[in-house]
Design an enzyme around this catalytic site. Structure first.
Site, PDB file in Angstrom:
ATOM      1  N   HIS A  17       0.443  -3.278  14.924  1.00 33.16           N
ATOM      2  CA  HIS A  17       1.011  -2.151  14.182  1.00 33.16           C
ATOM      3  C   HIS A  17       1.032  -0.967  15.135  1.00 33.16           C
ATOM      4  O   HIS A  17      -0.015  -0.541  15.606  1.00 33.16           O
ATOM      5  CB  HIS A  17       0.155  -1.840  12.947  1.00 33.16           C
ATOM      6  CG  HIS A  17       0.860  -0.963  11.949  1.00 33.16           C
ATOM      7  ND1 HIS A  17       1.383   0.261  12.278  1.00 33.16           N
ATOM      8  CD2 HIS A  17       1.156  -1.150  10.633  1.00 33.16           C
ATOM      9  CE1 HIS A  17       1.957   0.790  11.205  1.00 33.16           C
ATOM     10  NE2 HIS A  17       1.837  -0.044  10.208  1.00 33.16           N
ATOM     11  N   LYS A  35       0.815  -1.218   0.000  1.00 35.65           N
ATOM     12  CA  LYS A  35       0.000   0.000   0.000  1.00 35.65           C
ATOM     13  C   LYS A  35       0.852   1.273   0.000  1.00 35.65           C
ATOM     14  O   LYS A  35       0.439   2.292  -0.522  1.00 35.65           O
ATOM     15  CB  LYS A  35      -0.948   0.022   1.204  1.00 35.65           C
ATOM     16  CG  LYS A  35      -0.224  -0.013   2.548  1.00 35.65           C
ATOM     17  CD  LYS A  35      -1.182  -0.006   3.711  1.00 35.65           C
ATOM     18  CE  LYS A  35      -1.766  -1.354   4.002  1.00 35.65           C
ATOM     19  NZ  LYS A  35      -0.837  -2.382   4.539  1.00 35.65           N
ATOM     20  N   GLU A  62       5.961  -5.717   8.581  1.00 39.87           N
ATOM     21  CA  GLU A  62       5.281  -5.175   7.392  1.00 39.87           C
ATOM     22  C   GLU A  62       5.755  -3.754   7.100  1.00 39.87           C
ATOM     23  O   GLU A  62       4.952  -2.814   7.088  1.00 39.87           O
ATOM     24  CB  GLU A  62       3.766  -5.177   7.630  1.00 39.87           C
ATOM     25  CG  GLU A  62       3.168  -6.539   7.901  1.00 39.87           C
ATOM     26  CD  GLU A  62       1.755  -6.450   8.496  1.00 39.87           C
ATOM     27  OE1 GLU A  62       1.236  -5.318   8.671  1.00 39.87           O
ATOM     28  OE2 GLU A  62       1.181  -7.494   8.797  1.00 39.87           O
TER      29      GLU A  62
HETATM   30  C1  LIG Z   1      -1.536  -3.365   8.363  1.00 39.03           C
HETATM   31  C2  LIG Z   1      -0.452  -2.428   7.942  1.00 39.03           C
HETATM   32  N1  LIG Z   1       0.781  -2.918   7.816  1.00 39.03           N
HETATM   33  C3  LIG Z   1       1.818  -2.126   7.409  1.00 39.03           C
HETATM   34  C4  LIG Z   1       1.607  -0.785   7.118  1.00 39.03           C
HETATM   35  C5  LIG Z   1       2.784   0.029   6.663  1.00 39.03           C
HETATM   36  O1  LIG Z   1       3.089   1.034   7.561  1.00 39.03           O
HETATM   37  P1  LIG Z   1       4.401   1.923   7.340  1.00 39.03           P
HETATM   38  O2  LIG Z   1       4.376   2.408   5.954  1.00 39.03           O
HETATM   39  O3  LIG Z   1       4.301   3.031   8.333  1.00 39.03           O
HETATM   40  O4  LIG Z   1       5.577   1.023   7.608  1.00 39.03           O
HETATM   41  C6  LIG Z   1       0.332  -0.227   7.272  1.00 39.03           C
HETATM   42  C7  LIG Z   1       0.097   1.196   7.005  1.00 39.03           C
HETATM   43  O5  LIG Z   1      -0.964   1.730   7.108  1.00 39.03           O
HETATM   44  C8  LIG Z   1      -0.738  -1.070   7.685  1.00 39.03           C
HETATM   45  O6  LIG Z   1      -1.985  -0.606   7.823  1.00 39.03           O
END
Ligand SMILES: Cc1ncc(COP(=O)(O)O)c(C=O)c1O
Length: 437
Positions: free
Chosen positions: A216, A88, A293
């Site tokens: 998270h 994402k 993640e």
């Molecule tokens: C379930 C989950 N995992 C991982 C991420 C990635 O977070 P970041 O880009 O802060 O590492 C997000 C971000 O919204 C998330 O919702």
């Protein structure tokens, strides 16, 4: 996509990288010059083709070498924790292909993210469907493609999964203290610890396969101790599972929220690793697999966007001359990160009076600001008709002309992927380079 002519101009000057030699699906050129050299080449290619439509559109330079360096840093500092890239944050096809070729896993939040990752040859076992509330047809899709690992945080989701994918491997997403994070994901997801035992009992009653815990700490976390605190909570839920009589959990997923390379003060990746690595080792035996993640960590510092000054207004306020600049990417485009991701963005002068401002910086190794003459209070606005579309309210910049360029570094996370085409403006294209030597 840049035009064939631009590609030819760039190609003449820059050999393509070897980074993708083993990737059959490479569909875009990857240069091996510095980001600034690629930017210069792109601007040069424009000026020889003045007649070309849209030639002064905003564009990104994506440095795949920087993504790779981040990967090496991760491996060095958190060797036990396997990264599953959060698609994402930046589903750029070349980034996904690079990370797939490095053998890491992927965190997908939807059917199309799963599809994108499967399409580049990633095995289903390298995917976690990390969205605690999933559309039924997406769960069916995951089942059809053997993407078994997925998260949940409520009983209703368990009943849905029981019906649609009873063999799924489930991770219970728990609530952590995300008060020290810019994006507090706990407002939406995560089971509080006073409910987790009941949820585990429900999963057991449904004969579902719960394999671990995920959390998270929130995106843009600014306290590394939040990670250690979350690990302690996860340990408690592992113990609850044992109490409930579920088979021993085998996976801990420590989520995202890791700062990228551009974060040099306050919470850094080094600080997080120094707290998280030992916390995991202290509370979880080696047979527990630990995954994460990371999203922004991999991509934020790898992308630079260049915007074209499409208009200028001179304003005299309190006897001071100030300037308003209008550029051709904005809050409804790549800069949506200001609104949605609380990011701070910093304009830097790329050309002034039609001349590359970078020349001085590179030739004489002095900061461009030293050579720019007087600076003025300036605001920078995106191209739409909306006044929310403001990228910088009070930047100090030398006078720029209509037609000059401004560049913005560290624009790789939560930018292009959430850009709209509001008011008919295009999403900015990406040119790739690889600065890894
Ligand atoms: C379930 C989950 N995992 C991982 C991420 C990635 O977070 P970041 O880009 O802060 O590492 C997000 C971000 O919204 C998330 O919702």
């Amino acid at each position: 996509m840049h035009t064939e002519l631009e590609t030819a101009v760039l190609l003449d000057q820059a050999p393509q990288t070897k980074l993708f030699d083993k990737q059959p699906m490479q569909d875009k050129p990857v240069y091996t010059r510095s980001v600034k050299e690629v930017i210069k080449d792109k601007l040069d290619a424009m000026s020889v083709q003045k007649w070309e439509l849209d030639q002064e559109n905003a564009f990104f330079v994506g440095d795949l070498g920087e993504v790779y360096r981040q990967h090496l840093r991760w491996k060095a500092l958190l060797p036990r924790i396997e990264p599953f890239f959060a698609v994402k944050s930046n589903p750029d096809p070349m980034v996904v292909k690079l990370l797939a070729s490095l053998g890491i896993g992927f965190d997908c939040a939807s059917k199309s993210e799963i599809q994108q990752v499967l399409n580049v040859g990633v095995e289903p076992s390298r995917i976690i469907y990390a969205n605690p509330c999933k559309q039924a047809s997406f769960i069916r899709f995951a089942a059809q493609h053997n993407v078994a690992r997925m998260t949940f945080d409520n009983a209703e989701e368990l009943y849905k999964i029981k019906k649609l994918y009873p063999d799924a491997e489930l991770l219970l997403r728990i609530l952590t203290d995300d008060s020290k994070s810019l994006c507090q994901l706990g407002l939406k997801f995560g089971a509080p610890l006073d409910l987790t035992e009941d949820l585990l009992q429900t999963a057991k009653d449904l004969n579902l396969n719960v394999v671990g815990v995920s959390f998270h700490v929130g995106s843009g976390c600014y306290d590394e101790n939040a990670f250690a605190d979350a690990v302690v909570r996860a340990r408690r839920v592992f113990d609850q599972a044992e109490k409930v009589g579920l088979p021993a959990f085998s996976i801990l997923d420590v989520g995202g929220g890791f700062p990228s390379n551009n974060v040099k003060e306050g919470i850094t990746f080094e600080k997080v690793a120094a707290v998280l690595g030992p916390a995991v080792d202290a509370l979880f035996p080696p047979e527990v697999r630990v995954i994460a993640e990371p999203g922004r960590y991999y991509v934020a510092s790898a992308f630079t966007v260049c915007t074209h000054v499409i208009g200028r207004r001179t304003v005299v306020a309190e006897n001071e001359t100030q300037y308003m600049y209008y550029v051709n990417d904005g809050m409804y485009g790549s800069f949506n990160c200001i609104l949605f991701d609380h990011q701070e963005v910093y304009p830097q002068v790329l050309t002034r009076g039609g001349k590359l401002a970078l020349d001085n910086e590179e030739k004489n190794n002095v900061k461009v600001e030293d050579d720019k003459g007087p600076t003025f209070t300036s605001s920078i606005w995106g191209p739409t008709c909306d006044s929310i579309d403001c990228l910088a309210k009070e930047a100090k910049l030398p006078v720029l002309d209509d037609g000059d360029w401004i560049y913005w570094e560290n624009m790789g996370a939560y930018t292009i992927c959430a850009a709209s085409k509001f008011n008919g403006f295009k999403q900015s294209e990406v040119i790739y380079t690889n600065t890894f030597e």
